[in-house]
Design a protein around this motif. Structure first.
Motif, PDB file in Angstrom:
ATOM      1  N   LEU A  73       0.631   0.702   1.799  1.00  0.00           N
ATOM      2  CA  LEU A  73       1.014   0.753   0.392  1.00  0.00           C
ATOM      3  C   LEU A  73       0.524   2.053  -0.234  1.00  0.00           C
ATOM      4  CD1 LEU A  73      -0.214  -2.860  -0.233  1.00  0.00           C
ATOM      5  CD2 LEU A  73       2.194  -2.199  -0.212  1.00  0.00           C
ATOM      6  N   THR A  76       0.780   1.030  -6.912  1.00  0.00           N
ATOM      7  CA  THR A  76       0.373  -0.311  -7.320  1.00  0.00           C
ATOM      8  C   THR A  76       1.562  -1.265  -7.378  1.00  0.00           C
ATOM      9  OG1 THR A  76       0.568   0.362  -9.648  1.00  0.00           O
ATOM     10  CG2 THR A  76      -1.602   0.562  -8.624  1.00  0.00           C
ATOM     11  N   PHE A  79       2.713  -3.803  -4.386  1.00  0.00           N
ATOM     12  CA  PHE A  79       2.137  -5.120  -4.125  1.00  0.00           C
ATOM     13  C   PHE A  79       3.118  -6.209  -4.575  1.00  0.00           C
ATOM     14  CE2 PHE A  79      -1.538  -2.514  -3.733  1.00  0.00           C
ATOM     15  CZ  PHE A  79      -2.476  -3.225  -2.991  1.00  0.00           C
ATOM     16  N   GLU A  80       3.589  -6.125  -5.800  1.00  0.00           N
ATOM     17  CA  GLU A  80       4.529  -7.121  -6.312  1.00  0.00           C
ATOM     18  C   GLU A  80       5.893  -6.997  -5.648  1.00  0.00           C
ATOM     19  OE1 GLU A  80       4.832  -7.148 -10.520  1.00  0.00           O
ATOM     20  OE2 GLU A  80       2.714  -7.631 -10.836  1.00  0.00           O
ATOM     21  N   GLU A  83       5.929  -8.738  -2.269  1.00  0.00           N
ATOM     22  CA  GLU A  83       5.973 -10.196  -2.396  1.00  0.00           C
ATOM     23  C   GLU A  83       7.352 -10.654  -2.868  1.00  0.00           C
ATOM     24  OE1 GLU A  83       3.355 -13.904  -4.243  1.00  0.00           O
ATOM     25  OE2 GLU A  83       2.725 -11.826  -4.577  1.00  0.00           O
ATOM     26  N   ARG A  89       2.027 -11.723   0.660  1.00  0.00           N
ATOM     27  CA  ARG A  89       1.020 -11.086  -0.181  1.00  0.00           C
ATOM     28  C   ARG A  89       0.209 -10.109   0.673  1.00  0.00           C
ATOM     29  NH1 ARG A  89      -1.977 -16.386  -1.869  1.00  0.00           N
ATOM     30  NH2 ARG A  89      -1.550 -16.642   0.363  1.00  0.00           N
ATOM     31  N   PRO A  90       0.180  -8.834   0.309  1.00  0.00           N
ATOM     32  CA  PRO A  90      -0.561  -7.839   1.088  1.00  0.00           C
ATOM     33  C   PRO A  90      -2.039  -8.192   1.183  1.00  0.00           C
ATOM     34  CG  PRO A  90       0.830  -6.781  -0.552  1.00  0.00           C
ATOM     35  CD  PRO A  90       0.850  -8.251  -0.861  1.00  0.00           C
ATOM     36  N   PHE A  98      -4.169   0.519   1.530  1.00  0.00           N
ATOM     37  CA  PHE A  98      -3.650   1.294   0.411  1.00  0.00           C
ATOM     38  C   PHE A  98      -4.008   2.748   0.643  1.00  0.00           C
ATOM     39  CE2 PHE A  98      -3.541   3.266  -3.752  1.00  0.00           C
ATOM     40  CZ  PHE A  98      -2.340   2.784  -4.261  1.00  0.00           C
ATOM     41  N   VAL A 121      -7.916  -5.418   1.272  1.00  0.00           N
ATOM     42  CA  VAL A 121      -7.025  -4.269   1.431  1.00  0.00           C
ATOM     43  C   VAL A 121      -7.874  -2.999   1.441  1.00  0.00           C
ATOM     44  CG1 VAL A 121      -5.066  -2.972   0.513  1.00  0.00           C
ATOM     45  CG2 VAL A 121      -5.126  -5.473   0.259  1.00  0.00           C
TER      46      VAL A 121
END
Length: 324
Positions: A73, A76, A79-80, A83, A89-90, A98, A121
């Motif tokens: 990733l 930010t 993340f969403e 999903e 979910r990461p 990240f 993460v």
């Protein structure tokens, strides 16, 4: 989840920074690049890049149905988005790291990373300076220094000018040292490359050259006598490393990671603008010194920022994450 053949990992990564992604996908794994019909920052896929076949474009549906082993990733919002696309979910349902490209902003000594309160993460910083400056709290952190595809030694230095590569210099202003350009232009013409450079209005000695294609940029930039690196507060730009690989000597503002990236034999690094302008003047007037420093710059960049160590370090991290 379905594993790639030959025990390679299937790694999901969004195409964000073209040069970084271009280095990352040259590893031994299978790299899944989300592609959407409308493209955009969440679905640009390969974007026509000449990358290995193991870097594959995939749709959200393919990700959901075929699965993957880990995700890298970089924003930010991912993340969403992950999903939403896959239901995963990461860090909880799928191994995730990240990749933090940026220096912190705001009240820097006390700026907490948004993952500081999570332990699932890990955060990968691209420079030691970034790791030092971010308050990462409980998050596990490591540094994987940049790896850069070698453009080859192309330096001629035939033009008594300084080359600068910077995107959106007017919008980013002092962060990238745009205000310093007129002082340097007094001692040598500046050839400025990148997105939005046509908005610069500093007179005819600051010469916007446009956002050139990679090959054209390398060839044109290598004609300049030296590479000028002016950022005050950005992460280490890949263009600096690429210039060193071209065989260019460097004059750099002593901020963030520059002092670590440019050894004494490869150029001049200082926080004193008068010292830096004198260094530009010296390199312009002494081509042999410029060529000698450029040779050292290339040797250093090959040793520190070559692909082998970069890809190996990513292998170790990702395989450890997947198999833990």
């Amino acid at each position: 989840m379905q594993r790639a053949k030959d025990d390679r990992l299937r790694i999901l990564v969004w195409h964000m920074h073209g040069s970084y992604t271009g280095a990352f996908v040259r590893g031994r794994h299978e790299y899944l690049l989300p592609a959407l019909p409308e493209g955009g920052k969440w679905g640009m896929g390969r974007a026509g890049r000449d990358w290995p076949a193991s870097a594959r474009e995939v749709s959200p549906r393919e990700l959901r149905e075929d699965g993957f082993d880990a995700v890298v990733l970089q924003r930010t919002e991912e993340f969403e988005l992950l999903e939403e696309w896959t239901g995963l979910r990461p860090g909880r349902d799928v191994p995730a790291v990240f990749l933090e490209h940026n220096t912190p902003t705001g009240d820097v000594p006390r700026t907490r990373h948004f993952l500081a309160d999570r332990t699932d993460v890990p955060v990968v910083h691209v420079t030691h300076f970034n790791q030092l400056m971010w308050d990462s709290g409980r998050a596990s952190t490591t540094v994987i220094e940049h790896g850069v595809v070698d453009p080859g030694e192309r330096y001629t230095g035939e033009e008594g000018s300084a080359g600068v590569v910077v995107n959106e210099p007017v919008r980013r202003g002092r962060a990238v040292g745009t205000d310093l350009l007129p002082a340097f232009a007094e001692v040598a013409p500046l050839h400025v490359y990148g997105i939005g450079v046509e908005k610069l209005a500093f007179g005819d000695r600051v010469r916007p050259k446009g956002d050139l294609g990679q090959e054209e940029l390398y060839t044109d930039l290598a004609r300049c006598r030296l590479y000028l690196h002016t950022p005050r507060w950005t992460s280490l730009g890949l263009s600096l490393i690429e210039a060193m690989l071209l065989g260019m000597p460097v004059v750099a503002v002593a901020a963030t990671e520059a002092a670590r990236a440019v050894p004494r034999e490869a150029g001049f690094v200082s926080a004193d603008i008068s010292e830096l302008t004198n260094a530009v003047r010296e390199l312009v007037s002494e081509p042999e010194l410029a060529h000698r420093m450029g040779k050292s710059a290339r040797e250093f960049a090959l040793a520190r920022y070559g692909l082998d160590a970069f890809l190996h370090n990513w292998d170790v991290l990702l395989e450890g994450l997947v198999h833990s």
